[in-house]
Design a protein around this motif. Structure first.
Motif, short mmCIF file in Angstrom:
data_model
loop_
_atom_site.label_atom_id
_atom_site.label_comp_id
_atom_site.label_asym_id
_atom_site.label_seq_id
_atom_site.Cartn_x
_atom_site.Cartn_y
_atom_site.Cartn_z
N GLY A 21 0.86 -1.28 0.19
CA GLY A 21 -0.08 0.03 0.04
C GLY A 21 0.78 1.03 0.03
N GLU A 22 1.99 1.34 0.68
CA GLU A 22 2.85 2.35 0.73
C GLU A 22 3.46 2.69 -0.44
OE1 GLU A 22 3.00 -0.12 2.87
OE2 GLU A 22 3.46 0.51 5.07
N ALA A 23 3.82 1.52 -1.62
CA ALA A 23 4.18 1.87 -2.78
C ALA A 23 3.05 2.47 -3.72
CB ALA A 23 4.61 0.41 -3.38
N VAL A 24 1.89 2.44 -3.42
CA VAL A 24 0.63 3.17 -4.02
C VAL A 24 0.79 4.44 -3.65
CG1 VAL A 24 -1.71 3.23 -4.62
CG2 VAL A 24 -0.57 1.12 -4.33
N GLN A 25 0.97 4.74 -2.67
CA GLN A 25 0.90 6.07 -2.09
C GLN A 25 2.16 6.93 -2.54
OE1 GLN A 25 0.51 6.76 2.33
NE2 GLN A 25 -0.73 4.72 2.44
N VAL A 26 3.52 6.23 -2.52
CA VAL A 26 4.70 6.64 -3.16
C VAL A 26 4.62 7.19 -4.29
CG1 VAL A 26 7.23 6.33 -3.73
CG2 VAL A 26 6.32 5.80 -1.38
N ALA A 27 3.76 6.24 -5.27
CA ALA A 27 3.59 6.55 -6.63
C ALA A 27 2.75 7.70 -7.02
CB ALA A 27 3.06 5.31 -7.21
N LEU A 70 4.88 10.58 -6.27
CA LEU A 70 5.84 10.89 -7.44
C LEU A 70 4.98 11.58 -8.62
CD1 LEU A 70 7.60 7.32 -7.41
CD2 LEU A 70 8.56 9.79 -6.60
N HIS A 71 4.05 10.97 -8.80
CA HIS A 71 3.18 11.55 -10.04
C HIS A 71 2.84 13.05 -9.79
CE1 HIS A 71 0.12 11.79 -12.92
NE2 HIS A 71 -0.80 12.10 -12.10
N SER A 72 2.34 13.44 -8.68
CA SER A 72 1.86 14.73 -8.37
C SER A 72 3.04 15.70 -8.35
CB SER A 72 0.72 14.91 -7.06
OG SER A 72 1.55 14.46 -5.71
N LYS A 73 4.04 15.32 -7.95
CA LYS A 73 5.50 16.06 -8.02
C LYS A 73 6.31 16.05 -9.24
CE LYS A 73 6.11 15.72 -2.89
NZ LYS A 73 6.05 16.94 -2.29
N ILE A 88 7.98 13.78 -10.46
CA ILE A 88 9.34 13.20 -10.60
C ILE A 88 9.39 12.05 -11.46
CG2 ILE A 88 10.91 11.98 -8.91
CD1 ILE A 88 9.67 13.83 -6.67
N PRO A 89 10.35 12.17 -12.28
CA PRO A 89 10.53 10.76 -13.07
C PRO A 89 10.67 9.42 -12.41
CG PRO A 89 11.89 12.69 -13.88
CD PRO A 89 11.51 13.02 -12.54
N ALA A 90 10.02 8.70 -12.92
CA ALA A 90 10.03 7.41 -12.20
C ALA A 90 9.48 6.25 -12.89
CB ALA A 90 9.31 7.44 -10.71
N ILE A 91 9.59 5.00 -12.68
CA ILE A 91 9.00 3.72 -13.13
C ILE A 91 8.82 2.92 -12.18
CG2 ILE A 91 11.22 2.72 -13.86
CD1 ILE A 91 9.71 1.50 -16.20
N ALA A 92 7.62 2.19 -12.05
CA ALA A 92 7.37 1.32 -10.81
C ALA A 92 7.27 -0.05 -11.41
CB ALA A 92 5.80 1.70 -10.70
N SER A 93 7.53 -1.13 -10.60
CA SER A 93 7.67 -2.55 -10.92
C SER A 93 6.89 -3.32 -9.98
CB SER A 93 9.05 -2.94 -11.00
OG SER A 93 9.13 -4.36 -11.16
N TYR A 94 6.00 -4.06 -10.82
CA TYR A 94 5.15 -5.17 -9.77
C TYR A 94 5.83 -6.55 -10.33
CZ TYR A 94 0.91 -2.66 -8.10
OH TYR A 94 0.12 -1.67 -7.42
N LYS A 139 -0.58 5.22 -11.56
CA LYS A 139 -0.55 6.52 -12.11
C LYS A 139 0.82 6.93 -12.60
CE LYS A 139 -3.78 8.91 -9.00
NZ LYS A 139 -4.03 9.72 -7.86
N ILE A 140 1.92 6.24 -12.58
CA ILE A 140 3.24 6.36 -12.99
C ILE A 140 3.49 5.04 -14.22
CG2 ILE A 140 4.18 7.67 -11.31
CD1 ILE A 140 5.83 5.35 -10.42
N PRO A 141 4.59 5.37 -14.95
CA PRO A 141 4.66 4.05 -15.98
C PRO A 141 5.08 3.06 -15.02
CG PRO A 141 5.69 6.10 -16.74
CD PRO A 141 5.15 6.42 -15.49
N THR A 142 4.53 1.91 -15.69
CA THR A 142 4.68 0.59 -14.56
C THR A 142 5.19 -0.57 -15.40
OG1 THR A 142 2.87 1.47 -13.28
CG2 THR A 142 3.38 -0.80 -12.93
N ARG A 143 5.88 -1.38 -15.12
CA ARG A 143 6.23 -2.69 -15.68
C ARG A 143 5.89 -3.79 -14.87
NH1 ARG A 143 9.56 -5.65 -13.70
NH2 ARG A 143 9.94 -7.01 -15.39
N TYR A 144 5.62 -4.90 -15.33
CA TYR A 144 5.08 -6.03 -14.51
C TYR A 144 5.94 -7.44 -14.81
CZ TYR A 144 1.01 -3.20 -14.38
OH TYR A 144 0.29 -2.15 -14.36
N GLY A 145 6.05 -8.14 -13.80
CA GLY A 145 6.68 -9.54 -13.74
C GLY A 145 8.08 -9.54 -13.31
N GLY A 146 8.71 -10.49 -13.16
CA GLY A 146 10.15 -10.63 -12.62
C GLY A 146 10.94 -9.97 -13.48
N PHE A 147 12.26 -9.62 -13.10
CA PHE A 147 13.39 -9.23 -14.07
C PHE A 147 14.26 -10.22 -14.66
CE2 PHE A 147 12.32 -5.85 -10.86
CZ PHE A 147 12.28 -4.80 -11.75
#
Ligand code: NAP
Length: 242
Positions: free
Chosen positions: A10-16, A19-22, A24-30, A41-49
């Motif tokens: 849940g914290e990651a959702v809040q951080v994202a 980041l979006h409202s400020k 700040i360039p970022a990409i999230a990963s699930y 709300k920010i660019p997001t990728r999915y799955g293991g690396f």
């Protein structure tokens, strides 16, 4: 600056959202798939690396300049690997780790290092509420003399792995009052919980305290060394100083 936000809490959702409202360039990963993951709300990728090599390559290819690790306190493999790779690449790394729960007056806890240790404390004939998720159910094979009830958010996609158990579907949040009612209705003697910490899922612990139900608390795995952010605000303060 381009931040990688490792999500899963849940914290990651809040951080994202922050980041979006400020801006700040970022990409999230699930770790999982888009289906069932919350929109960040920010660019997001999915799955293991694809292991350490894949993760390293991803950081280089994407031009990532810092990693904020907001994975779950029990996702220790990802956290250790991220900390190590960031050290190797010279990238700033911070773990957003909410504080663990601590017993309060009236709590009746035993502490476990693993799910399998629950059987050392829970006597035969008990009715046990497993709040630890489906993935680790196999570790309760030695609780064969107890009735097991495992709560899940989504309907189960297969049968319970043991004849002495069943799934119960429930959608959070759960109030303390509802948890007490449920535990009484099911005749729960023991609750097995991972020490995830945080307010969002603490109602079952308060309910156990008020209803005098024993808790088998699975301790957290060892975390990477280094300074932590305990809250979303602390994590954002770190990001804004980068
Ligand atoms: P883990 O054991 O630490 O990691 C297993 C593998 O999952 C990693 O090696 C990595 O695969 C992949 N992974 C984990 N987090 C990732 C992320 N944010 N983005 C992309 N790949 C990720 O983790 P886990 O316990 O299986 O948990 C998986 C995810 O579920 C985590 O993101 C965690 O926050 C979330 N979660 C876990 C729990 C729990 O109790 N463990 C509870 C709630 C949520 P590759 O090696 O292929 O890169």
């Amino acid at each position: 600056m381009k931040l990688l936000l490792l999500a899963g809490t849940g914290e990651a959702v809040q951080v994202a959202g922050a980041l979006h409202s400020k801006g700040i360039p970022a990409i999230a990963s699930y770790a999982g798939t888009k289906r069932g993951s919350r929109d960040l709300k920010i660019p997001t990728r999915y799955g293991g690396f694809g292991g350490e090599a894949g993760f390293t390559q991803f950081l280089i290819n994407e031009g990532i300049t810092a990693v904020l690790d907001a994975t779950h306190p029990f996702a220790a493999q990802m956290s250790h690997r991220s900390a190590n790779v960031c050290t190797h690449l010279g990238l700033p790394y911070r773990q957003l780790l909410r504080p663990a729960w601590r017993p309060e007056a009236g709590d009746n806890w035993v502490r476990l290092r693993s799910e399998a240790e629950a059987a050392e404390h829970i006597p035969a004939g008990s009715t046990v509420f497993l709040a630890t998720g489906r993935r680790t159910l196999r570790h309760y094979a030695n609780l064969s003399e107890s009735e097991l009830i495992c709560r899940q958010i989504y309907p189960p996609d297969g049968p319970f792995p043991f004849p002495n158990g069943r799934f119960l579907v429930g959608t959070p949040p759960f109030s303390v009052e509802d948890e007490i009612k449920l535990f009484h209705k099911l005749g729960i003697d023991w609750l097995v919980v991972k020490n995830a910490g945080g307010a969002a899922s603490a109602s079952k612990l308060e309910a156990a305290r008020l209803a005098d139900i024993k808790v088998a608390m699975i301790e957290r795995p060892v975390q990477p060394e280094g300074q932590k952010a305990a809250t979303v605000e602390e994590a954002m303060a770190w990001v804004e100083c980068l």
